[in-house]
Design a protein around this motif. Structure first.
Motif, short mmCIF file in Angstrom:
data_model
loop_
_atom_site.label_atom_id
_atom_site.label_comp_id
_atom_site.label_asym_id
_atom_site.label_seq_id
_atom_site.Cartn_x
_atom_site.Cartn_y
_atom_site.Cartn_z
N GLY A 1 0.78 -1.23 0.00
CA GLY A 1 0.00 0.00 0.00
C GLY A 1 0.81 1.28 0.00
O GLY A 1 0.25 2.35 0.25
N GLY A 2 2.11 1.19 -0.23
CA GLY A 2 2.93 2.39 -0.31
C GLY A 2 3.73 2.66 0.96
O GLY A 2 3.54 2.02 2.00
N VAL A 3 4.59 3.65 0.86
CA VAL A 3 5.54 3.95 1.94
C VAL A 3 4.83 4.27 3.24
O VAL A 3 5.19 3.75 4.31
CB VAL A 3 6.47 5.11 1.51
CG1 VAL A 3 7.23 5.67 2.72
CG2 VAL A 3 7.45 4.64 0.46
N ASP A 4 3.83 5.13 3.20
CA ASP A 4 3.17 5.55 4.45
C ASP A 4 2.52 4.36 5.14
O ASP A 4 2.59 4.23 6.38
CB ASP A 4 2.11 6.61 4.15
CG ASP A 4 2.75 7.94 3.74
OD1 ASP A 4 3.95 8.13 4.02
OD2 ASP A 4 2.03 8.77 3.14
N ALA A 5 1.92 3.47 4.38
CA ALA A 5 1.27 2.30 4.96
C ALA A 5 2.29 1.37 5.60
O ALA A 5 2.07 0.82 6.69
CB ALA A 5 0.46 1.55 3.89
#
Length: 665
Positions: A462-466
């Motif tokens: 789900g991407g870096v932040d996730a």
């Protein structure tokens, strides 16, 4: 590079977990902005407290043995080189002396070992046998001979060995060195030779230097071909860039740290092999036991029948040693190691009243000797046998490391605990010894490289932040290894991501604080240090002049071939004759198929012949000069095509600073 040192502390009663640098009462991330090491999390505190509850950390026996026979130490807290450079400082570990409690950021078992390793000075092992401990990573032992001191293992550098011998002479009365023994081929046991015996004195008095067969070659070979990588990884393993405090380096488990000074070597005059039995050295009887290919490629133990004392060299120590060392080296043979200890038990066990080794403090009394030898033998045999048992049931290296557990008799023994090597990575070493890197699962046969793999993992999650949110959650739950793995993927997918680097550093902090192994602690905390502060430059060439000049030319040529750049070599076919007159050495160097081979002797069909002195050759091979720039200098001449010679050397990479990244792409 920070100088490794020891403290002045004489160990007292050991406590459990204390309150150094407290963090909030949960696994909070509120340790400032994360740019400096934080305190121990609640999970770390609880885990370290559990270690303290499980082990008899206040058992006084090791304290008594480590202090036994203390005769004194040197005044002042520093050992310096002739130019004033700091080589060894007892002051760097004074904070361990002052601590009233175990810091929450140090595993209590490692803290116990660290404080025992802080006990330094001159000790009488028994009448006629003395040790200087805590002046370097290793011990220097001196045995009273008829005419002088028989010196065993003169430390890593001449500055510390000179100080150690001065302490012996000042305390016991000045005597000449009558013989020197190198028990094995690791530098912390021979590099200080010129601090106790100059080349002139050795020659004038014909002082015997005794070492295992193949000592000279083995002592330098390991660090030539793979030296730059080993040196880079040793910075992590020994915590060389870490502060000496409760959030940094505390101990290697084997001792404090290798000294940083002037190392040298000398050719042995007597070698020990399988056929060596009893020798008399300066009136003292020695019974030798040859033990190559276990802890070191070249090594021996010996027994002193007049003293009823066994020297275990580094086959024996007060920890579980390394079957695989984290700096990188060939995997060691656990069965052979265990077998040597059993041989020693059979040959000397019922006669030995004392064991003294190349590291740590002695073992006193035959019942203790018998128990110690059996447990040292069995820690290596158990690890070997149980690894193979689990492997035969289909477990992979990681699964074996997660499954294998010691029986109580070995687990509860301080002399077989994970202070240096660990059960986890030594089990993997046994697997590697037999099966290599591939675990048999096809998915691991040709894995994606780390950066590509991390990018795909981050995208899939789900991407870096996730991923960072998951890493923070894992940290708060005390799942620090999983937190580190998640943050690692962020860093390798996006090396410039500051939050990812800080999260990874925080997870490494806690893993370091939990580690019982000194090297594991240093590796984790060095990773965190590098993520926060960047890479510290290193010198390019391993060793120093005293060692480099002893390296056989063929080993240098082997290393040289590993620097051949295939793009630069292309389809060149060049033959170079290399003549080194002052070493009476002649080689043919053949460049073909983007490979450099070499042979002893000269070719009749060479494109060019390079005549070069040994000193100039070392400059060229070490990256300090271009051979084309040296032509015409004293000691360098060329017969044949200088253009072809230039093309040949232009095909090799320059020797670069080996400070490549380890925690980032």
């Amino acid at each position: 590079m920070r100088n490794p040192c020891l403290s002045l502390f004489i160990i007292g009663l050991l406590s459990a977990c204390g309150g150094e640098a407290p963090s909030p009462g949960t696994n909070s991330l509120a340790d400032g902005d994360g740019t400096r090491p934080g305190g121990a999390s609640e999970s770390t505190r609880n885990a370290n407290a559990a270690v303290a509850d499980l082990l008899p950390l206040t058992d006084p026996q090791d304290v008594e043995d480590a202090q036994r026979g203390f005769l004194g130490t040197i005044d002042g807290g520093r050992i310096t080189a002739s130019d004033g450079q700091l080589v060894w400082s007892f002051e760097d570990y004074a904070w361990q002396e002052a601590a009233e409690e175990t810091p929450a950021t140090v595993n209590p078992s490692l803290w116990r070992q660290a404080r025992l390793n802080n006990i330094h000075g001159l000790f009488e092992v028994q009448e006629g046998i003395y040790q200087v401990r805590g002046f370097d990573l290793a011990n220097m032992t001196v045995i009273e001979g008829e005419s002088g001191w028989i010196v065993i293992d003169p430390l890593t550098v001449e500055e510390t060995s000179r100080a150690a011998l001065a302490l012996v002479n000042d305390t016991l009365g000045k005597r000449p060195v009558s013989a020197v023994l190198f028990t094995h081929s690791h530098i912390d046991h021979f590099g200080g030779i010129r601090g106790v015996l100059s080349a002139e004195e050795q020659e004038q008095r014909d002082v015997p230097v005794i070492a295992p067969v193949d000592f000279l070659r083995e002592s330098v070979s390991e660090n030539v071909v793979a030296g730059s990588v080993m040196m880079r990884r040793a910075v992590y393993m020994y915590g060389m860039n870490l502060p000496r405090d409760a959030t940094g380096h505390v101990d290697t488990g084997l001792g404090k740290q290798p000294a940083d000074g002037t190392a040298s070597i000398t050719r042995p005059t007597v070698t020990i092999d399988d056929n060596t039995g009893e020798l008399e050295i300066d009136g003292v009887a020695f019974e030798f036991m040859h033990t190559p290919g276990a802890e070191a490629p070249a090594e021996f133990m010996f027994y002193l029948p007049q003293h009823e004392a066994l020297c275990g060299a580094e086959i024996l120590s007060r920890n579980f040693h390394n079957l695989y060392t984290l700096r990188g080296a060939k995997v060691r043979d656990a069965l052979k190691w265990s077998g040597y200890i059993d041989q020693a038990l059979v040959r000397f066990g019922d006669r030995a009243g004392t064991i003294f080794n190349s590291h740590h403090w002695p073992v006193f009394g035959n019942p203790a000797v018998d128990d110690y030898l059996k447990k040292q033998r069995d820690i290596y045999k158990y690890t070997h046998d149980q690894t193979m048992r689990l492997a035969s049931r289909g477990l992979t290296p990681n699964e074996i490391a997660d499954t294998i557990a010691l029986p109580a008799a070995l687990k509860d023994n301080f002399a077989t605990r994970d202070y240096y090597g660990t059960l986890k990575h030594n089990a993997k070493a046994v697997y590697q010894f037999y099966f290599g890197w591939y675990d048999g699962n096809p998915v691991n046969l040709d894995p994606l490289p780390p950066e590509s793999q991390s990018r795909r993992y981050v995208e899939a999650m789900g991407g870096v932040d996730a991923v960072l949110d998951k890493a923070r959650t894992a940290y708060r739950e005390g799942a620090f290894q999983w937190s580190a793995r998640l943050a690692h993927h962020v860093v390798f997918s996006d090396p410039g991501n500051t939050q990812g680097r800080i999260m990874l550093a925080r997870a490494y902090d806690q893993l370091g604080y939990l580690a019982e192994s000194g090297p594991w602690r240093d590796v984790y905390l060095s990773g965190a240090h590098e993520l926060r502060n960047g890479i510290t430059p290193m010198s390019g060439l391993v060793g120093n002049g005293g060692l480099i000049s002893a390296i056989p030319i063929d080993l240098f040529l082997t290393a040289m071939a590993t620097n051949l750049n295939p793009d630069e070599a292309g389809d060149k076919v060049i033959t170079v004759n290399l003549r080194v007159p002052d070493k009476d050495a002649e080689f043919t160097l053949l460049l073909e198929n983007a490979v450099m081979n070499f042979r002893e002797g000269l070719s009749d069909n060479a494109d060019v012949t390079l005549n070069i002195s040994h000193a100039m050759l070392l400059k060229v091979l070490g990256g300090g000069a271009k051979v084309t720039d040296l032509v015409g200098n004293e000691g360098v001449s060329v017969e044949g095509s200088r253009i072809r010679l230039g093309q040949f050397f232009a095909s090799f990479d320059r020797v670069e600073d080996p400070a490549f990244p380890l925690t980032t792409p």
